[in-house]
Design a protein around this motif. Structure first.
Motif, PDB file in Angstrom:
ATOM      1  N   PRO A 135      28.479  60.089  60.586  1.00 14.49           N
ATOM      2  CA  PRO A 135      29.172  61.393  61.092  1.00 14.49           C
ATOM      3  C   PRO A 135      28.119  62.634  60.395  1.00 14.49           C
ATOM      4  N   LEU A 136      28.130  63.757  61.294  1.00  9.22           N
ATOM      5  CA  LEU A 136      27.408  64.798  60.836  1.00  9.22           C
ATOM      6  C   LEU A 136      28.100  65.871  60.520  1.00  9.22           C
ATOM      7  N   ALA A 137      27.847  67.104  59.712  1.00  5.37           N
ATOM      8  CA  ALA A 137      28.540  68.271  59.465  1.00  5.37           C
ATOM      9  C   ALA A 137      29.069  68.949  60.816  1.00  5.37           C
ATOM     10  N   GLN A 138      30.092  69.479  60.500  1.00  2.75           N
ATOM     11  CA  GLN A 138      31.061  70.175  61.784  1.00  2.75           C
ATOM     12  C   GLN A 138      29.726  71.210  62.505  1.00  2.75           C
ATOM     13  N   TYR A 139      29.667  71.066  63.767  1.00  4.64           N
ATOM     14  CA  TYR A 139      28.752  71.917  64.497  1.00  4.64           C
ATOM     15  C   TYR A 139      29.075  73.271  64.732  1.00  4.64           C
ATOM     16  N   LYS A 140      30.381  73.385  64.555  1.00  2.00           N
ATOM     17  CA  LYS A 140      30.930  75.015  64.867  1.00  2.00           C
ATOM     18  C   LYS A 140      30.868  75.693  63.702  1.00  2.00           C
ATOM     19  N   ASP A 141      30.413  76.743  63.460  1.00  2.00           N
ATOM     20  CA  ASP A 141      30.089  77.782  62.645  1.00  2.00           C
ATOM     21  C   ASP A 141      31.377  78.164  62.084  1.00  2.00           C
ATOM     22  N   THR A 142      31.839  78.200  60.959  1.00  2.00           N
ATOM     23  CA  THR A 142      32.974  78.830  60.202  1.00  2.00           C
ATOM     24  C   THR A 142      32.658  79.894  59.035  1.00  2.00           C
ATOM     25  N   LEU A 143      33.678  80.525  58.563  1.00  2.00           N
ATOM     26  CA  LEU A 143      33.226  81.623  57.622  1.00  2.00           C
ATOM     27  C   LEU A 143      32.971  80.896  56.146  1.00  2.00           C
ATOM     28  N   TRP A 144      32.734  79.517  56.287  1.00  2.00           N
ATOM     29  CA  TRP A 144      32.552  78.719  54.968  1.00  2.00           C
ATOM     30  C   TRP A 144      31.591  77.618  55.157  1.00  2.00           C
ATOM     31  N   GLN A 145      31.156  77.324  56.417  1.00  2.00           N
ATOM     32  CA  GLN A 145      29.986  76.501  56.493  1.00  2.00           C
ATOM     33  C   GLN A 145      29.334  76.737  57.853  1.00  2.00           C
ATOM     34  N   ARG A 146      27.914  76.240  57.824  1.00  2.00           N
ATOM     35  CA  ARG A 146      27.343  76.595  58.870  1.00  2.00           C
ATOM     36  C   ARG A 146      26.212  75.322  58.894  1.00  2.00           C
ATOM     37  N   SER A 147      26.164  74.593  59.917  1.00  2.00           N
ATOM     38  CA  SER A 147      25.155  73.529  60.168  1.00  2.00           C
ATOM     39  C   SER A 147      24.087  73.934  60.552  1.00  2.00           C
ATOM     40  N   LEU A 148      22.711  73.733  59.822  1.00  2.00           N
ATOM     41  CA  LEU A 148      21.731  74.533  60.151  1.00  2.00           C
ATOM     42  C   LEU A 148      20.498  73.374  60.960  1.00  2.00           C
ATOM     43  N   GLY A 149      20.837  72.301  61.097  1.00  2.00           N
ATOM     44  CA  GLY A 149      19.964  71.270  61.864  1.00  2.00           C
ATOM     45  C   GLY A 149      19.972  69.994  61.236  1.00  2.00           C
ATOM     46  N   HIS A 150      18.993  69.053  62.026  1.00  2.00           N
ATOM     47  CA  HIS A 150      19.114  67.620  61.504  1.00  2.00           C
ATOM     48  C   HIS A 150      17.515  67.176  61.843  1.00  2.00           C
ATOM     49  N   SER A 151      16.999  66.376  60.967  1.00  2.00           N
ATOM     50  CA  SER A 151      15.794  65.410  61.227  1.00  2.00           C
ATOM     51  C   SER A 151      15.991  64.164  60.873  1.00  2.00           C
ATOM     52  N   TRP A 152      15.241  63.382  61.496  1.00  2.00           N
ATOM     53  CA  TRP A 152      15.217  61.966  61.266  1.00  2.00           C
ATOM     54  C   TRP A 152      14.120  61.153  61.579  1.00  2.00           C
ATOM     55  N   ARG A 153      13.606  59.787  60.934  1.00  2.00           N
ATOM     56  CA  ARG A 153      12.754  59.015  61.311  1.00  2.00           C
ATOM     57  C   ARG A 153      13.246  57.647  60.963  1.00  2.00           C
ATOM     58  N   GLY A 154      12.532  56.842  61.330  1.00  2.00           N
ATOM     59  CA  GLY A 154      12.800  55.414  61.108  1.00  2.00           C
ATOM     60  C   GLY A 154      12.359  54.418  61.828  1.00  2.00           C
ATOM     61  N   ASN A 155      12.503  53.052  62.132  1.00  2.00           N
ATOM     62  CA  ASN A 155      11.841  52.180  62.916  1.00  2.00           C
ATOM     63  C   ASN A 155      12.810  51.818  64.043  1.00  2.00           C
ATOM     64  N   PHE A 156      13.560  52.513  64.452  1.00  2.00           N
ATOM     65  CA  PHE A 156      14.653  52.279  65.618  1.00  2.00           C
ATOM     66  C   PHE A 156      14.036  52.483  67.015  1.00  2.00           C
ATOM     67  N   ASP A 157      14.602  51.835  67.924  1.00  2.00           N
ATOM     68  CA  ASP A 157      14.030  51.751  69.216  1.00  2.00           C
ATOM     69  C   ASP A 157      14.477  53.163  69.991  1.00  2.00           C
ATOM     70  N   SER A 158      15.629  53.405  69.711  1.00  2.00           N
ATOM     71  CA  SER A 158      16.156  55.030  70.135  1.00  2.00           C
ATOM     72  C   SER A 158      17.139  55.457  69.269  1.00  2.00           C
ATOM     73  N   ALA A 159      17.294  56.893  69.524  1.00  2.00           N
ATOM     74  CA  ALA A 159      18.146  57.576  68.306  1.00  2.00           C
ATOM     75  C   ALA A 159      18.490  58.971  68.827  1.00  2.00           C
ATOM     76  N   GLY A 160      19.664  59.315  68.604  1.00  2.00           N
ATOM     77  CA  GLY A 160      19.860  60.735  68.912  1.00  2.00           C
ATOM     78  C   GLY A 160      21.175  61.215  68.640  1.00  2.00           C
ATOM     79  N   ILE A 161      21.854  62.444  69.073  1.00  2.00           N
ATOM     80  CA  ILE A 161      23.095  62.795  68.544  1.00  2.00           C
ATOM     81  C   ILE A 161      23.933  63.059  69.702  1.00  2.00           C
ATOM     82  N   TYR A 162      25.257  62.802  69.486  1.00  2.00           N
ATOM     83  CA  TYR A 162      26.186  63.084  70.960  1.00  2.00           C
ATOM     84  C   TYR A 162      27.294  63.692  70.112  1.00  2.00           C
ATOM     85  N   ARG A 163      28.018  64.534  71.082  1.00  2.00           N
ATOM     86  CA  ARG A 163      29.029  65.602  70.581  1.00  2.00           C
ATOM     87  C   ARG A 163      30.202  65.039  71.475  1.00  2.00           C
TER      88      ARG A 163
END
Length: 434
Positions: free
Chosen positions: A134-162
């Motif tokens: 699970p990732l941080a809430q993507y909608k900005d609020t008055l008390w939280q903002r998600s600024l982005g993500h980065s990742w690395r590893g030995n996976f074959d594919s990876a990404g983010i779905y909403r």
């Protein structure tokens, strides 16, 4: 909570905070500016060949990558909010006694930015493997903002779905059959500030009808009829005002539940089983979902908010966390009333403080904490989502009651990060703004 009660509770925080804790939290963070995925300070993880950066489109809200490597992603925000202006730290000043009535109407913004680094290694797995986080809430609020993500590893594919219905984002990674020791590192940057509710201020933007309807529905483990409804009716008595009804249910939950620290995770969230057994004990998800179910049963929209503690607490040490945060997931709740919008509550932390600190019912610290956690969230915690009955994309198993722990499937068998035999999971948070 009347304004004077709110201000007095803020002034009485000194009852809950040791002087050393106050000194440790004197630093004021600069406001977050442009989003920039960060992965500094992250430990090295085995990686495959590098590939182009992941991209996201407005039409799908999806980011995906092929082959293990290092990738970044910034959430697509439909209605971005203007970041607050940076505020310079004021010079040190001697503490002065102040009357609670003369305190400012609301606290000045104090944004703090964190890098949350999750490192996962799977062992003793066979066949195709898929992992979800699970990732941080993507909608900005008055008390939280998600600024982005980065990742690395030995996976074959990876990404983010909403998932727009559940209003959550989930990171996924895939390994083909025969992968040796799947490894992943994910870094998320999130900005936070304390969340306050002021009963003297009306006029909040109305919530969408479909969201409110969803927050009135029963779920597999949280029914809204029968014993749940009868319990809620007893809790509110003849109270008609919706804010006062929410406060009565909050008080009932605080007075009748017990925090059970010996359970694993954050609990099962089986509200009906709790009420049927008469044993109202559990972890944060059990207590928060009991509040949610009681509210929904009498027509008050409510929802749990699942997340992770990422810093120490100014209130009690047990309400914060530092170091390895792998078991520091925590569930809060909020309910909706016209004119005021969503009101935050945290009955589970009241019960946890009672247990940890051995507080008696008449203890002044407990009196202040109960008032404070109706309408206040200390933002040493990041919110993931409010989703229930979660269906994971690409999973072969059934839905989960909620998503707060990393999940994995290997050869069709699902397990989570509490399975230490198959999953080595480390997560830590670091301040990036001083």
């Amino acid at each position: 909570m009347k304004r004077r009660d709110f201000l007095a509770a803020s002034a009485l925080l000194s009852l809950l905070v040791p002087s050393s804790a106050l000194a440790a939290n004197k630093k004021k963070a600069a406001a977050p500016t442009a989003a920039k995925p960060v992965a500094k300070g992250a430990s090295k993880v085995a990686a495959g060949k590098a590939s182009p950066k992941a991209t996201a489109t407005k039409s799908s809200g999806r980011a995906s990558t092929r082959r293990g490597g290092r990738h970044t992603y910034r959430p697509v925000v439909e209605t971005p909010a203007t970041p607050p202006a940076a505020a310079a730290s004021p010079p040190p000043a001697a503490l002065e006694p102040r009357n609670a009535i003369s305190l400012p109407d609301e606290p000045l913004p104090q944004w703090r930015t964190y890098d949350i680094t999750s490192t996962i290694t799977l062992n003793h797995v066979k066949g195709k493997v898929r992992m979800w986080l699970p990732l941080a809430q993507y909608k900005d609020t008055l008390w939280q903002r998600s600024l982005g993500h980065s990742w690395r590893g030995n996976f074959d594919s990876a990404g983010i779905y909403r998932d727009p219905v559940a209003e959550m984002e989930v990171f996924y990674a895939d390994w083909k059959d025969g992968a040796v020791t799947p490894q992943l590192q994910l870094v998320s940057q999130v900005a936070k500030q304390d969340r306050h509710f002021d009963i003297t201020r009306r006029g909040s933007i109305a919530e969408r009808g479909e969201v409110l309807r969803r927050c009135l529905q029963s779920t597999n483990l949280v029914p809204t009829d029968g014993l749940v409804r009868r319990t809620a009716e007893r809790a509110i008595g003849r109270i008609k005002d919706p804010v006062a009804q929410g406060k009565a249910i909050y008080d009932w939950v605080v007075e009748n539940t017990v925090f059970e620290s010996s359970q694993s995770g954050i609990g099962r969230g089986d509200v009906e089983a709790m009420l049927d057994s008469g044993q109202l004990s559990g972890k944060s998800a059990d207590i928060a979902l009991l509040f949610v179910g009681l509210c929904r049963s009498i027509g008050i929209p409510a929802r749990p908010v699942f997340g992770l503690r990422v810093d120490s607490s100014r209130l009690f040490s047990g309400l914060g966390a530092t170091g390895n945060l792998r078991v520091q997931q925590h569930c809060r709740a909020e309910f909706y009333t016209p004119g005021y919008g969503w009101i935050p509550v945290d009955p589970a932390d009241v019960r946890k403080a009672i247990q940890d600190e051995r507080l008696s019912s008449g203890d002044a610290k407990l009196v202040v904490l109960r008032k404070l956690l109706f309408g206040f969230w200390e933002m040493n915690w990041i919110a993931y989502n409010a989703a229930q009955d979660v269906k994971l994309h690409g999973a072969s198993g059934g839905p989960l009651p909620f998503l707060v722990l990393p999940q994995a499937e290997a050869a069709g068998a699902r397990f989570d990060s509490t399975d230490t035999h198959r999953c080595s999971y480390l997560v830590n948070a670091s301040r990036v703004d001083g």
